[in-house]
Structures are given as C-alpha cells and as structure tokens.
Design a protein around this motif. Structure first.
Motif, PDB file in Angstrom:
ATOM      1  N   ARG A 105      -4.981   5.926   7.838  1.00 17.57           N
ATOM      2  CA  ARG A 105      -4.054   6.210   6.732  1.00 17.57           C
ATOM      3  C   ARG A 105      -2.609   5.945   7.145  1.00 17.57           C
ATOM      4  O   ARG A 105      -1.819   5.384   6.372  1.00 17.57           O
ATOM      5  CB  ARG A 105      -4.215   7.655   6.264  1.00 17.57           C
ATOM      6  CG  ARG A 105      -5.428   7.876   5.395  1.00 17.57           C
ATOM      7  CD  ARG A 105      -5.392   9.244   4.714  1.00 17.57           C
ATOM      8  NE  ARG A 105      -5.268  10.336   5.665  1.00 17.57           N
ATOM      9  CZ  ARG A 105      -6.276  11.099   6.073  1.00 17.57           C
ATOM     10  NH1 ARG A 105      -7.483  10.916   5.602  1.00 17.57           N
ATOM     11  NH2 ARG A 105      -6.067  12.071   6.939  1.00 17.57           N
ATOM     12  N   ILE A 108      -2.031   2.123   7.367  1.00 18.56           N
ATOM     13  CA  ILE A 108      -2.081   1.543   6.015  1.00 18.56           C
ATOM     14  C   ILE A 108      -0.771   1.849   5.295  1.00 18.56           C
ATOM     15  O   ILE A 108      -0.183   0.973   4.656  1.00 18.56           O
ATOM     16  CB  ILE A 108      -3.279   2.105   5.213  1.00 18.56           C
ATOM     17  CG1 ILE A 108      -4.598   1.671   5.828  1.00 18.56           C
ATOM     18  CG2 ILE A 108      -3.174   1.713   3.734  1.00 18.56           C
ATOM     19  CD1 ILE A 108      -4.972   0.235   5.684  1.00 18.56           C
ATOM     20  N   SER A 109      -0.292   3.073   5.412  1.00 14.86           N
ATOM     21  CA  SER A 109       0.965   3.451   4.771  1.00 14.86           C
ATOM     22  C   SER A 109       2.149   2.702   5.386  1.00 14.86           C
ATOM     23  O   SER A 109       3.011   2.193   4.673  1.00 14.86           O
ATOM     24  CB  SER A 109       1.180   4.964   4.897  1.00 14.86           C
ATOM     25  OG  SER A 109       2.430   5.329   4.378  1.00 14.86           O
ATOM     26  N   LYS A 112       2.006  -0.924   4.197  1.00 13.39           N
ATOM     27  CA  LYS A 112       1.581  -1.031   2.801  1.00 13.39           C
ATOM     28  C   LYS A 112       2.134  -2.279   2.108  1.00 13.39           C
ATOM     29  O   LYS A 112       1.380  -3.046   1.504  1.00 13.39           O
ATOM     30  CB  LYS A 112       1.978   0.231   2.037  1.00 13.39           C
ATOM     31  CG  LYS A 112       1.549   0.238   0.590  1.00 13.39           C
ATOM     32  CD  LYS A 112       1.939   1.539  -0.084  1.00 13.39           C
ATOM     33  CE  LYS A 112       3.418   1.491  -0.330  1.00 13.39           C
ATOM     34  NZ  LYS A 112       3.966   2.586  -1.097  1.00 13.39           N
ATOM     35  N   ASP A 113       3.418  -2.492   2.177  1.00 16.11           N
ATOM     36  CA  ASP A 113       4.018  -3.639   1.490  1.00 16.11           C
ATOM     37  C   ASP A 113       3.488  -4.955   2.047  1.00 16.11           C
ATOM     38  O   ASP A 113       3.212  -5.890   1.293  1.00 16.11           O
ATOM     39  CB  ASP A 113       5.546  -3.598   1.606  1.00 16.11           C
ATOM     40  CG  ASP A 113       6.148  -2.429   0.842  1.00 16.11           C
ATOM     41  OD1 ASP A 113       5.480  -1.889  -0.069  1.00 16.11           O
ATOM     42  OD2 ASP A 113       7.293  -2.046   1.165  1.00 16.11           O
ATOM     43  N   ILE A 115       0.563  -5.450   3.525  1.00 13.11           N
ATOM     44  CA  ILE A 115      -0.836  -5.571   3.119  1.00 13.11           C
ATOM     45  C   ILE A 115      -0.939  -6.041   1.672  1.00 13.11           C
ATOM     46  O   ILE A 115      -1.776  -6.880   1.340  1.00 13.11           O
ATOM     47  CB  ILE A 115      -1.582  -4.227   3.318  1.00 13.11           C
ATOM     48  CG1 ILE A 115      -1.695  -3.902   4.808  1.00 13.11           C
ATOM     49  CG2 ILE A 115      -2.954  -4.247   2.650  1.00 13.11           C
ATOM     50  CD1 ILE A 115      -2.110  -2.469   5.106  1.00 13.11           C
ATOM     51  N   GLN A 116      -0.072  -5.536   0.811  1.00 13.52           N
ATOM     52  CA  GLN A 116      -0.099  -5.934  -0.598  1.00 13.52           C
ATOM     53  C   GLN A 116       0.215  -7.415  -0.773  1.00 13.52           C
ATOM     54  O   GLN A 116      -0.288  -8.048  -1.692  1.00 13.52           O
ATOM     55  CB  GLN A 116       0.869  -5.085  -1.419  1.00 13.52           C
ATOM     56  CG  GLN A 116       0.394  -3.667  -1.592  1.00 13.52           C
ATOM     57  CD  GLN A 116       1.414  -2.784  -2.298  1.00 13.52           C
ATOM     58  OE1 GLN A 116       2.583  -3.125  -2.437  1.00 13.52           O
ATOM     59  NE2 GLN A 116       0.964  -1.610  -2.728  1.00 13.52           N
ATOM     60  N   LEU A 142     -10.647   3.832   2.511  1.00 13.92           N
ATOM     61  CA  LEU A 142      -9.886   2.696   1.971  1.00 13.92           C
ATOM     62  C   LEU A 142      -9.947   2.694   0.443  1.00 13.92           C
ATOM     63  O   LEU A 142      -8.931   2.471  -0.221  1.00 13.92           O
ATOM     64  CB  LEU A 142     -10.415   1.378   2.534  1.00 13.92           C
ATOM     65  CG  LEU A 142     -10.098   1.124   4.004  1.00 13.92           C
ATOM     66  CD1 LEU A 142     -10.978   0.002   4.555  1.00 13.92           C
ATOM     67  CD2 LEU A 142      -8.623   0.801   4.201  1.00 13.92           C
ATOM     68  N   LEU A 145      -7.656   5.004  -1.102  1.00 12.26           N
ATOM     69  CA  LEU A 145      -6.277   4.507  -1.016  1.00 12.26           C
ATOM     70  C   LEU A 145      -6.041   3.313  -1.938  1.00 12.26           C
ATOM     71  O   LEU A 145      -4.975   2.703  -1.913  1.00 12.26           O
ATOM     72  CB  LEU A 145      -5.952   4.118   0.433  1.00 12.26           C
ATOM     73  CG  LEU A 145      -5.985   5.250   1.456  1.00 12.26           C
ATOM     74  CD1 LEU A 145      -5.883   4.690   2.878  1.00 12.26           C
ATOM     75  CD2 LEU A 145      -4.871   6.254   1.186  1.00 12.26           C
ATOM     76  N   LEU A 147      -7.797   0.467  -1.823  1.00 12.47           N
ATOM     77  CA  LEU A 147      -8.084  -0.786  -1.116  1.00 12.47           C
ATOM     78  C   LEU A 147      -9.597  -1.003  -1.069  1.00 12.47           C
ATOM     79  O   LEU A 147     -10.272  -0.553  -0.157  1.00 12.47           O
ATOM     80  CB  LEU A 147      -7.503  -0.737   0.298  1.00 12.47           C
ATOM     81  CG  LEU A 147      -5.986  -0.625   0.391  1.00 12.47           C
ATOM     82  CD1 LEU A 147      -5.557  -0.328   1.814  1.00 12.47           C
ATOM     83  CD2 LEU A 147      -5.334  -1.902  -0.112  1.00 12.47           C
TER      84      LEU A 147
END
Length: 186
Positions: A105, A108-109, A112-113, A115-116, A142, A145, A147
């Motif tokens: 987590r 991923i946080s 985040k940008d 990954i997007q 995931l 979240l 994903l």
C-alpha cells in the motif's frame, strides 16, 4: 534506430531490487550502496542510497534501462528523479517483512501518479520463508485500491528467469502486442 526504455524497480529495503537488477543486466551494474547505519542494519549490512542501474541490450541498438530506487523513505527524493521518463514500475515486496501488505500500500501510494501513467507488475519475494500473504491476497488488496488486472508473481530475485517474467509481464501490460510478436518469432 536507437530506442531507449526505462523500467523502475522499487520496494522496501531487503525486497531484492539490487539483486534483481544485477541478475538481469547485460552490463556490470552501478550500485550506490553504503553501510546501513539505522534500523536497516538489522536486515542487511549495506543499503542503496541513490540508485541501482543496469541495462538490457536489445536488437537494433535498443535498450531497456533498469533503475532501482532506494527502499528507505528518507531517500524518497530520488524516487521522483528516477521515474522521469520511465515506462513502468516493478514493485518488489518482501513477504518476510512484518507487514508486507502495508508495504505494498505504501509504495502504491508513493508511486500512484506514475502507475496511473504507465504500468505496474508486482514481484513477491521471500515467499519460501513466509507463504502468507498469498498472491491472491495481494490481488485482493490491489483490487481494493482500484488496481485490477495487475500481474502478481512469486519470484526469487536471484533467478534470472523470474526477473525476465516480471519484465515481460510489464511490457505486455504496456503493449499487449509484445506477446503476440514474441510468439510469432518462436
């Protein structure tokens, strides 16, 4: 044609980033490790403080550049520098850490940008030492979240074939035609 691609490896201290890049690189890797002086030293003697760098040479002067981030949050200023121009993220999670789902987590946080805009694949290391959480547990996390469909594999960072699997999965996530072209050449 001189095509360059950049893949980022990230994850907590001890997840295998340096090892993975070292095992897959076609060149001697560049490592920026220093003696661990904080709580990290209970896990390992040295830790990455800036980056790891390796390269996979491809036909026609193309290359995949591999950058490993430091795992410690205090070096997070390097993360933004290293992701610049990246095409995807390999997140390694050490299943033998106290709370690997929290680690997932967190990273991923933190990314985040990125990954997007790009793609993500998860490699779970040290499952031989602690089999839980399972890959299905990570898939559920995931999904919670937002994903879905992110590839999650149990891997050994010391095994070239496992790291190749992660990179191929990442590339197929970016361009599904990669798998078809690979199959057509076989």
């Amino acid at each position: 044609m001189n095509m360059v691609h950049k893949i980022i490896f990230t994850g907590p201290v001890g997840s295998g980033k340096t090892t993975a890049i070292n095992v897959i690189s076609d060149i001697p890797t560049v490592r920026t490790e220093s003696m661990a002086t904080d709580m990290t030293r209970t896990m390992k003697a040295e830790t990455t403080v800036a980056m790891d760098y390796g390269r996979i040479n491809l036909p026609n002067n193309a290359a995949i550049h591999l950058y490993g981030t430091p795992g410690q949050e205090r070096f997070d200023f390097m993360w933004d520098i290293l992701i610049e121009g990246g095409i995807g993220l390999v997140l390694l999670v050490n299943n033998d850490r106290p709370n690997p789902v929290r680690d997932l987590r967190f990273f991923i946080s933190a990314f985040k940008d990125f990954i997007q805009r790009t793609a993500l694949v998860i490699g779970v290391t040290h499952s031989d030492l602690r089999p839980r959480p399972s890959t299905e547990d990570y898939q559920q996390e995931l999904a919670s979240l937002g994903l879905r469909g992110v590839p999650v594999f149990e891997v050994d960072a010391r095994e070239r074939r496992d790291i190749v699997l992660l990179i191929e999965s990442l590339l197929c996530s970016i361009d599904p035609m990669v798998e078809r072209r690979k199959a057509a050449r076989s």
